[in-house]
Design a protein around this motif. Structure first.
Motif, mmCIF file in Angstrom:
data_model
loop_
_atom_site.group_PDB
_atom_site.id
_atom_site.type_symbol
_atom_site.label_atom_id
_atom_site.label_comp_id
_atom_site.label_asym_id
_atom_site.label_seq_id
_atom_site.Cartn_x
_atom_site.Cartn_y
_atom_site.Cartn_z
ATOM 1 N N ASP A 126 -58.429 15.825 -6.825
ATOM 2 C CA ASP A 126 -58.735 14.399 -6.975
ATOM 3 C C ASP A 126 -60.055 14.174 -7.729
ATOM 4 O O ASP A 126 -61.079 14.744 -7.367
ATOM 5 N N ASP A 133 -54.502 11.580 -8.636
ATOM 6 C CA ASP A 133 -55.609 10.743 -8.149
ATOM 7 C C ASP A 133 -56.790 10.751 -9.131
ATOM 8 O O ASP A 133 -57.915 11.087 -8.788
ATOM 9 N N ASN A 191 -50.939 9.709 -5.304
ATOM 10 C CA ASN A 191 -50.505 8.437 -4.715
ATOM 11 C C ASN A 191 -51.267 7.240 -5.303
ATOM 12 O O ASN A 191 -50.802 6.104 -5.196
ATOM 13 N N HIS A 192 -52.427 7.483 -5.948
ATOM 14 C CA HIS A 192 -53.135 6.364 -6.581
ATOM 15 C C HIS A 192 -52.595 6.037 -7.972
ATOM 16 O O HIS A 192 -52.963 5.001 -8.535
ATOM 17 N N HIS A 217 -49.476 16.834 -4.887
ATOM 18 C CA HIS A 217 -50.626 16.027 -4.483
ATOM 19 C C HIS A 217 -50.824 15.997 -2.966
ATOM 20 O O HIS A 217 -51.915 16.236 -2.470
ATOM 21 N N HIS A 236 -55.581 15.261 -2.295
ATOM 22 C CA HIS A 236 -55.284 14.132 -1.417
ATOM 23 C C HIS A 236 -56.273 13.912 -0.281
ATOM 24 O O HIS A 236 -56.373 12.801 0.224
HETATM 25 MN MN LIG Z 1 -54.397 10.985 -2.681
#
Ligand SMILES: [Mn+2]
Length: 294
Positions: free
Chosen positions: A60, A87, A119-120, A168, A243
């Motif tokens: 990330d 991310d 997820n972002h 991720h 993550h």
């Molecule tokens: Mn994440």
């Protein structure tokens, strides 16, 4: 957008440290062109990418652009291979530069730079956690929309030498065999549940089996038992994921799973270091650590 133009953008971004904070390094017109060439290149990669070591893995980044530059400069970045675990955006204030540099490098060196989705990299999330505001403040909404359209084309998983699975978040109760990934086509929106959601959102837990991920309000925790079972079924030696904030990197599950976090002094609030994992030819893993002195 030709090679000369890409090289010019890469060199402007790589030399940016002294000209921050608010200068526009890449014009809106260039961002739109970058998104076009990036999307074309990244679409050619499989949803589950088969990659070969040696390779550097970065976790990330969350808009911490100068840290990305420091990782790239720690090695010979125009010669080596890189995998990013997603991310890129939100939290930090230079999500746009992070994306521009990663996109330009992918477009310029498509066989050296590989990207999986975090997820972002999802409109509903990055509208709320900083990326939208950064785009509006420095450019306009069309830039945010164009970047989000490219996210739908990002691959989901990478497999290094068939032994190190990179993702991720983690595994899913709905994923038994990696061959199932072949059924996932892109462009892709991230659903609120199910296999794709889990791959981007799940976390390792300290219980057995599966448990709802109440902290995130999405997906599951996976225990050591189900993780090892999944790895044996798919003949894996290591799962590498991002993550979660850790002090650079953290092994779990008897060294079978590693969490990698590449944003040192996260949000200028924590005192953590950031790490890049260096996977050698023989799959030995070592780490480049960034520590900011306070
Ligand atoms: Mn994440």
């Amino acid at each position: 957008m030709d090679t000369t133009h890409l090289d010019d953008i890469i060199s402007r971004l790589m030399n940016v440290i002294n000209s921050f904070p608010e200068n526009i390094i890449v014009t809106k017109d260039e961002i739109m062109q970058l998104c076009d060439v990036f999307q074309e290149e990244v679409s050619k990669d499989e949803t589950l990418m088969e990659l070969k070591a040696p390779i550097n893995v970065i976790g990330d980044l969350h808009g911490q652009f100068t840290d990305l530059i420091r990782f790239l400069k720690a090695v010979n970045y125009t010669e080596e291979k890189f995998l990013f675990l997603g991310d890129f955006v939100d939290r930090g204030c230079h999500s746009i530069e992070v994306l521009c540099l990663v996109y330009a490098l992918k477009a310029r060196y498509p066989q050296q730079f590989f990207i999986i989705r975090g997820n972002h990299e999802c409109e509903e999330i990055n509208r709320v956690f900083g990326f939208y505001d950064e785009c509006i403040r420095r450019y306009d909404e069309s830039v945010w929309k164009r970047f989000n359209a490219t996210f739908a084309y990002l691959p989901i998983l990478a497999l290094i030498n068939k032994k190190i699975l990179c993702v991720h978040g983690g595994i899913s109760p709905d994923l038994k065999l990696l061959s199932q990934i072949q059924t996932i086509s892109r462009p892709l929106q991230i659903p609120c549940g199910g296999m794709v959601c889990d791959l981007l959102w799940s976390d390792p837990g300290s219980m057995f089996g599966w448990k709802p991920n109440t902290v995130r309000g999405m997906s599951h925790y996976y225990g050591e038992d189900v993780c090892i079972e999944f790895m044996e079924r798919n003949e894996l030696e290591l799962i590498c994921r991002g993550h979660e904030v850790v002090d650079g990197y953290q092994f779990k599950f008897n060294q079978k799973l590693v969490t990698l976090f590449s944003s040192p002094v996260y949000c200028n609030a924590l005192n953590n270091s950031g790490a890049m994992m260096v996977v050698a030819d023989d799959l030995t893993c070592s780490f480049v650590i960034l520590k900011v002195d306070k």
